[in-house]
Design a protein around this motif. Structure first.
Motif, mmCIF file in Angstrom:
data_model
loop_
_atom_site.group_PDB
_atom_site.id
_atom_site.type_symbol
_atom_site.label_atom_id
_atom_site.label_comp_id
_atom_site.label_asym_id
_atom_site.label_seq_id
_atom_site.Cartn_x
_atom_site.Cartn_y
_atom_site.Cartn_z
ATOM 1 N N SER A 105 0.652 -0.802 -0.006
ATOM 2 C CA SER A 105 0.056 -0.056 -0.338
ATOM 3 C C SER A 105 0.999 0.876 -0.112
ATOM 4 N N VAL A 109 0.776 3.826 -3.665
ATOM 5 C CA VAL A 109 1.535 5.866 -3.510
ATOM 6 C C VAL A 109 3.412 5.997 -4.097
ATOM 7 N N VAL A 146 -10.057 -4.529 -12.661
ATOM 8 C CA VAL A 146 -8.960 -3.912 -13.892
ATOM 9 C C VAL A 146 -8.392 -2.520 -13.551
ATOM 10 N N GLN A 148 -5.311 0.811 -13.863
ATOM 11 C CA GLN A 148 -5.385 0.949 -14.927
ATOM 12 C C GLN A 148 -3.843 2.087 -14.419
ATOM 13 N N TYR B 94 -7.147 3.944 -3.375
ATOM 14 C CA TYR B 94 -6.091 5.303 -3.451
ATOM 15 C C TYR B 94 -7.386 6.709 -3.567
ATOM 16 N N GLN B 125 -5.438 -1.966 2.470
ATOM 17 C CA GLN B 125 -4.943 -0.901 1.744
ATOM 18 C C GLN B 125 -4.722 0.154 1.964
ATOM 19 N N HIS B 127 -4.814 2.302 5.328
ATOM 20 C CA HIS B 127 -3.283 2.610 5.918
ATOM 21 C C HIS B 127 -2.539 3.778 5.247
ATOM 22 N N GLY B 128 -1.715 2.537 4.590
ATOM 23 C CA GLY B 128 -0.204 2.554 4.231
ATOM 24 C C GLY B 128 -0.642 3.911 2.704
ATOM 25 N N MET B 129 -1.668 3.667 2.349
ATOM 26 C CA MET B 129 -1.003 4.992 0.918
ATOM 27 C C MET B 129 -1.709 5.832 2.380
ATOM 28 N N ARG B 209 -7.531 4.908 -9.239
ATOM 29 C CA ARG B 209 -6.383 4.153 -10.058
ATOM 30 C C ARG B 209 -7.287 2.461 -10.234
ATOM 31 N N THR B 210 -7.795 2.296 -9.934
ATOM 32 C CA THR B 210 -8.532 0.732 -10.451
ATOM 33 C C THR B 210 -10.570 1.129 -10.277
#
Lengths: 325, 246
Positions: A105, A109, A146, A148, B94, B125, B127-129, B209-210
């Motif tokens: 994660s 970023v 998907v 991206q 994200y 995911q 928390h890390g982002m 992003r997804t």
């Protein structure tokens, strides 16, 4: 352009889930017409890393900095990002482990990458589209996602991929340094405490799991679970009510708010099968339920079942396994 | 100490999962939504720590449309002081992380807590982002959290054990059992929650992003094969010869 695989090691050995990840990565590399490089983290030996050639890895990068033996989020993220940049990796593959998810994660970023966790199959790559299947709704559904953008990060669920095994094939192990500073180790653990595992098998990594519920009546009866687990080479687990009353430690609790497991064989003993428990185990390949209540909901999710008293059935099963030799 | 607790609005844990006819969205019809069970650990622990310190605030943050407000009010009833709702459909991890990072930066929060994952998307995911976006440490998943001044001591679960980690504020932690016993709201809490501030703000940042192309249910089980208890050993032969798992 290459595929980068993050390989977790422990006590010199490559973890089983990382052998799966390496196999996944080398197959993705083949689909993309490129090669797969591994970056190893944790305590590894060169001989074991070289054996990643058997999973189709072309080259293994390894930073021997001793402080990388234990997981440090800041340092691992920097190390893997540096390897990704050096290798011009457009796809990075990790295990869907506590380490993989924590680092993946942050990396997504840092590297401006799309991230999918809990992935259960090889991707579908059609032209520019990159599609992965992941578990969702606590194992009650799947989502085709998907990814991206130019860079992708995939965290592969354990026991989803059969590891490749090209016996005797080796990969060169190349020294790698990410020029880590003290600041990168600011969140290093002060202490690492390993728990006793029945038979030394880690529950999240286990191929087979024998699990007990309130039907076991008390912690004094857990030797029946442990005996069968030992005979099968399985890890032991328990339901939430059992860990709530401290019959078993929390790290054995599987379920929606516990550990999610996906072994090839899950044997539930004296567990009725509440939906929250099923959420933690329903992606197991084969589920066996032993319960004296024929109406226990778990039988609906089971492949094999025995309606009977666990105190009578478990010793018979252990004996039968021993007789198999 | 300013705590920011991020909560997701998820289908009740016993919900039968179905999708819209095009399989693109979860079918919300007739479904009760709850605070994500993992987030309840984060919320309760933040309230406990604030109470132990005798000062500070606990702000609840949710990225969601207006229909999430009953659960935001529930979080206020449990003991949070105020709430922020980012008025958007949460597109992916994200997108959500961007909203949290933006609120956290603007509000100058010391401790950002959330559950380890949501029980619907199961991403593990966000928390890390958020930690990376803010350039601060992330501890995930955390089983224990204690504060001494600006230093936090956490127990982090690792495969086969745990690590003791010390970090200074600000930091992000994702929470899981056995951090605390989640609280349920009492009548006084429910009454006072009605008047606590709930600010609605608009989303910031880039898109997702997804994208989920399609949802699917797992194939149905063939049905259980029952073995008589008196022939229990037969099961082992079936597991070896038929299922081929031992």
């Amino acid at each position: 352009m290459s595929v980068l695989v993050v390989v977790e090691c422990d006590n010199g050995e490559v973890k089983k889930s990382s052998l799966e990840v390496a196999s996944y990565g080398s197959q993705v590399a083949q689909m993309l017409g490129t090669s797969a490089t591994a970056i190893a983290v944790g305590e590894a030996t060169e001989a074991n890393l070289a054996k990643l050639g058997e999973q189709g890895i072309s080259k293994v990068l390894y930073d021997a900095e001793p402080r990388l033996k234990d997981f440090v989020n800041g340092a691992y993220t920097k190390l893997i990002a540096a390897a990704a940049q050096q290798e011009d990796a457009k796809v990075i593959i990790l295990a869907n482990s506590n380490i993989g998810a924590a680092v993946g994660s942050r990396l997504s970023v840092r590297l401006q990458a799309s991230l999918a966790t809990n992935v259960v199959e090889l991707p579908q790559i059609n032209g520019g589209q990159f599609l992965v299947k992941r578990g969702a709704f606590s194992g009650k559904a799947f989502a085709d996602v998907v990814l991206q953008g130019e860079r992708k990060i995939i965290a592969v669920k354990k026991n989803s991929i059969e590891p490749l095994h090209e016996a005797g094939k080796t990969a060169p192990v190349v020294s790698f340094s990410a020029q880590l500073s003290d600041a990168d180790f600011a969140d290093a653990p002060k202490q690492v405490i390993m728990q006793d595992q029945a038979g030394g098998i880690l529950l999240p990594e286990a191929d087979r799991v024998v699990s007990g519920g309130r039907g076991m009546k008390g912690p004094e009866n857990w030797h029946l679970i442990e005996d069968l687990a030992k005979a099968l080479g399985a890890a032991t687990a328990c339901s939430k009510p059992v860990s709530d009353v401290d019959w078993r430690p929390h790290h054995e609790h599987v379920g929606q708010t516990g550990i999610t497991v996906s072994p090839n064989l899950y044997i539930a003993c004296g567990i009725s099968g509440a939906i929250q428990h099923l959420a933690g185990v329903n992606s197991s390949k084969v589920i066996v339920v032993i319960n004296k209540d024929p109406e226990a909901p778990f039988f609906k999710a089971a492949d094999y079942g025995i309606v009977g008293d666990v105190f009578d059935v478990l010793p018979k099963l252990t004996q039968a396994v021993k007789e198999l030799g | 100490m300013k705590f920011l607790v991020c909560i997701s609005n998820v289908p009740d844990t016993t919900t039968k999962i179905t999708f819209t006819p095009d399989n693109k969205e979860f079918n919300k019809a007739g479904v009760q939504f709850v605070i994500n069970p993992w987030d309840e650990y984060a919320l309760t622990r933040a309230i406990e720590l604030k109470e132990a310190q005798g000062s500070g605030t606990v702000t609840v943050l949710n990225v969601g449309e207006a229909d999430t407000e009953p659960n935001i009010r529930k979080a206020l009833a449990i003991g949070a002081d105020d709430a922020i709702r980012v008025n958007a459909h949460p597109k992916d991890a994200y997108f959500v992380a961007q909203q949290i990072a933006s609120v956290a930066k603007e509000g100058g929060y010391d401790v950002i807590l959330m559950g380890k994952e949501s029980i619907d998307y199961n991403g593990f995911q966000v928390h890390g982002m958020v930690g990376e976006m803010l350039g601060i440490p992330t501890v995930a998943p955390a089983m224990k959290l204690d504060m001494n001044g600006n230093t936090a001591t956490l127990e982090r679960e690792i495969e086969g054990g745990k690590e003791i980690v010390e970090v200074n504020t600000p930091f992000v932690a994702s929470c899981q059992q056995p951090m605390c016993e989640p609280r349920i709201p009492n009548m006084r809490g429910i009454m006072t929650a009605r008047t606590k501030p709930l600010k609605v703000i608009e989303p910031v940042g880039e898109g997702a992003r997804t994208e989920v192309a399609e949802y699917a249910l797992p194939p149905k089980k063939q049905g259980v094969k029952l073995i008589p208890a008196e022939n229990a050993g037969e099961l082992i032969k079936l597991l070896r010869n038929e299922a081929k798992v031992i």
